[in-house]
Design an enzyme around this catalytic site. Sequence first.
Site, short mmCIF file in Angstrom:
data_model
loop_
_atom_site.label_atom_id
_atom_site.label_comp_id
_atom_site.label_asym_id
_atom_site.label_seq_id
_atom_site.Cartn_x
_atom_site.Cartn_y
_atom_site.Cartn_z
N TYR A 150 1.13 12.34 11.83
CA TYR A 150 1.80 11.87 13.05
C TYR A 150 1.99 10.35 13.00
O TYR A 150 3.08 9.84 13.25
CB TYR A 150 0.98 12.27 14.28
CG TYR A 150 1.69 11.99 15.59
CD1 TYR A 150 2.79 12.75 15.98
CD2 TYR A 150 1.27 10.96 16.43
CE1 TYR A 150 3.46 12.49 17.18
CE2 TYR A 150 1.92 10.70 17.63
CZ TYR A 150 3.01 11.46 18.00
OH TYR A 150 3.68 11.20 19.18
N SER A 160 6.36 6.26 19.09
CA SER A 160 5.06 6.42 19.76
C SER A 160 4.30 5.14 19.54
O SER A 160 4.61 4.38 18.61
CB SER A 160 4.32 7.60 19.12
OG SER A 160 2.95 7.60 19.50
#
Length: 259
Positions: A164, A151
Amino acid sequence: MAAPVGYEKVDLTGKSLIVTGGGSGMGLEASLLLASRGAKVTVVDLAEENGRKTVARITEAGGTAQFVKADITNEDDAAAMVEAAVTAYGGLDGAFNNAGIIGAGGKISDYSLADWNKTLTINLTGAFVSLRAELRYMEKQGYGSIVNTASTAGLIAYPNLPAYVASKHGVVGLTKQVAVDYAPLGIRVNAILPGSTMTPLAEESFADPELKAKAESAQPIGRLGQPEEIAEMAAWLLSDASSFVVGGIFTVDGGVTAA
Ligand SMILES: NC(=O)c1ccc[n+]([C@@H]2O[C@H](COP(=O)([O-])OP(=O)(O)OC[C@H]3O[C@@H](n4cnc5c(N)ncnc54)[C@H](O)[C@@H]3O)[C@@H](O)[C@H]2O)c1
């Protein structure tokens, strides 16, 4: 989305490819795209109904796919998904390790160990468990291409997402490390770093239209990504067209990390 004029489609004819998280979002679009380019796709997901729907869409369109229900954090499941691909399609040419979650939000002082462990286990340990099962097979055959979904949160921080951001930085590091160990064995490992992309995962975060508009304007391109735009990068990295690409960290993010 229409392909640019003169665009030659990446050819994946006959390749046996695994896609984890193939029941939704980027994994769903990648499964459809890879199959449309000739790959035989093993669609892996915990969500059985969605995974089977992906397979049905591929086979109805004349493509080749099978569904394997697997939890990517489970060693036996990961071994079984590889075994299923090899048994059905005669080998394993590549894998798109894409399943992941966003997990709980919050500042670290209020963050529970359970939430931390859940996100790290699925996103980072899941990548390790998947990679290990795939590489155990690929090192015997002496070739393969693996793509991990990290990501932009693997390069930059986002507020209130400690687990995350840490997990995706971990996926970037793991990708580079494994790429170095396995390149001499003929196996290429790379990572895609998507920016905000309209999938069920992102729809959850952007349910508030104000938040969505803010996210859109934060991207230099002025809009969110579409899952098929991520799938195109996966297709190229899984194909022979990217034969000199090893340990690469590819942002597909509308310019967010460049700004
Ligand atoms: N959507 C975004 O904006 C965005 C941005 C950057 C990175 N990502 C990453 O892209 C990947 C795909 O995300 P998405 O947006 O398509 O999400 P999504 O929620 O639409 O799809 C994720 C899929 O993974 C599956 N999954 C979750 N845990 C699993 C497990 N333990 N075993 C097997 N399958 C499991 C889910 O069932 C689901 O089908 C994730 O790794 C995510 O972190 C997404």
